[in-house]
Motif scaffolding. Structure first.
Motif, PDB file in Angstrom:
ATOM      1  N   ASN A 160      -1.138  -5.341  -1.519  1.00  0.00           N
ATOM      2  CA  ASN A 160      -2.132  -5.110  -2.569  1.00  0.00           C
ATOM      3  C   ASN A 160      -2.315  -6.344  -3.440  1.00  0.00           C
ATOM      4  N   TYR A 198      -7.715   0.335   0.955  1.00  0.00           N
ATOM      5  CA  TYR A 198      -6.499   0.403   1.778  1.00  0.00           C
ATOM      6  C   TYR A 198      -6.821   0.083   3.239  1.00  0.00           C
ATOM      7  N   GLU A 251       0.812  -1.214   0.000  1.00  0.00           N
ATOM      8  CA  GLU A 251       0.000   0.000   0.000  1.00  0.00           C
ATOM      9  C   GLU A 251       0.849   1.269   0.000  1.00  0.00           C
TER      10      GLU A 251
END
Length: 265
Positions: free
Chosen positions: A250, A243, A215
């Protein structure tokens, strides 16, 4: 959140961190260490991280902070936080290619709402203003005076002739296979979070990423792209990339201008 103060602080810290990074970049030599995940880290990563995290903690002591270089912060959880990658594109830095960036972002409710992406070797700075609109600042990038600001807006993409940007260091066959689903006029390659910014300025229409990211790699670029009218979605189901996920990892994703007719994975 006081967005005026936040933007001022993020901009100043990114410029200060950029100056520290360039001192080390321009030295004859610098040490490269390897972290537990086999990724490289340099004195520039560490110096920039110390400067940015101290500045953010002083300015916003009540806001959770997640930063790549401080593993203890990776154990935290929440959906509203500041998130930092002090030197994204360490491989570009080590090979002296210039495509590295300082990244600072605010995530609110799982969505990156404000961010700055600064490429000190290229002298390019992109950020969201207090209202959330993305701008590129040009000029001297002085600490005490904001230069000329140009409002950023994504392209009105032509689906018969798309501009695609992809990673310099992480291209693979799966990425090429996906890109081949589109009518591509031209390809650009760029390192670090600059790829988001190229879509945000309209210099590219589409950036697919079929590889591991965290992230902190993407939040600032995601905020800048959103503030220019663009979107970032998961590759698997085309839902918005969120997030505050466990471990801050991710899934694969696609960043794009909304005029692009997205293809299924």
């Amino acid at each position: 959140m006081d967005y005026v103060k936040l933007v001022e602080v993020m901009r100043r810290l990114s410029i200060e961190a950029g100056a520290k990074i360039m001192e080390i970049y321009q030295a004859d030599d610098f040490d490269v260490k390897v972290k537990s995940d086999d990724s490289p880290v340099t004195a520039a990563d560490e110096a920039a991280d110390a400067l940015i995290s101290a500045g953010l903690r002083a300015a916003f002591p009540d806001v959770m902070l997640v930063t790549e270089e401080q593993s203890a912060t990776h154990e935290t959880s929440g959906d509203t936080f500041l998130i930092v990658d002090p030197l994204d594109g360490t491989k570009e830095f080590i090979h002296r290619r210039g495509d590295f960036t300082v990244n600072i972002a605010l995530v609110e409710g799982g969505v990156p709402t404000r961010g700055v992406v600064y490429a000190p070797a290229k002298g390019r700075m992109f950020y969201t203003d207090a209202a959330g609109q993305s701008v590129e600042e040009t000029g001297d990038l002085a600490l005490d005076q904001v230069g000329q600001l140009t409002r950023m807006s994504v392209s009105q993409a032509d689906n018969a002739a798309l501009m695609v940007v992809a990673s310099k260091s992480h291209r693979d066959q799966a990425t090429d296979d996906y890109i081949n689903k589109y009518a591509v006029k031209d390809m650009k390659s760029a390192g670090s979070s600059l790829k988001f910014c190229l879509v945000a300025t309209g210099e590219a229409d589409l950036y697919p990423r079929l590889g591991r990211t965290m992230e902190w790699d993407t939040a600032a670029g995601h905020a800048v792209l959103s503030g220019a009218g663009g979107s970032v979605v998961r590759f698997d189901d085309l839902t918005p990339l969120r997030y505050g996920k466990e471990g801050y990892a991710n899934p694969f994703f696609i960043a794009y201008a909304p005029a692009v007719d997205l293809k299924d994975s």
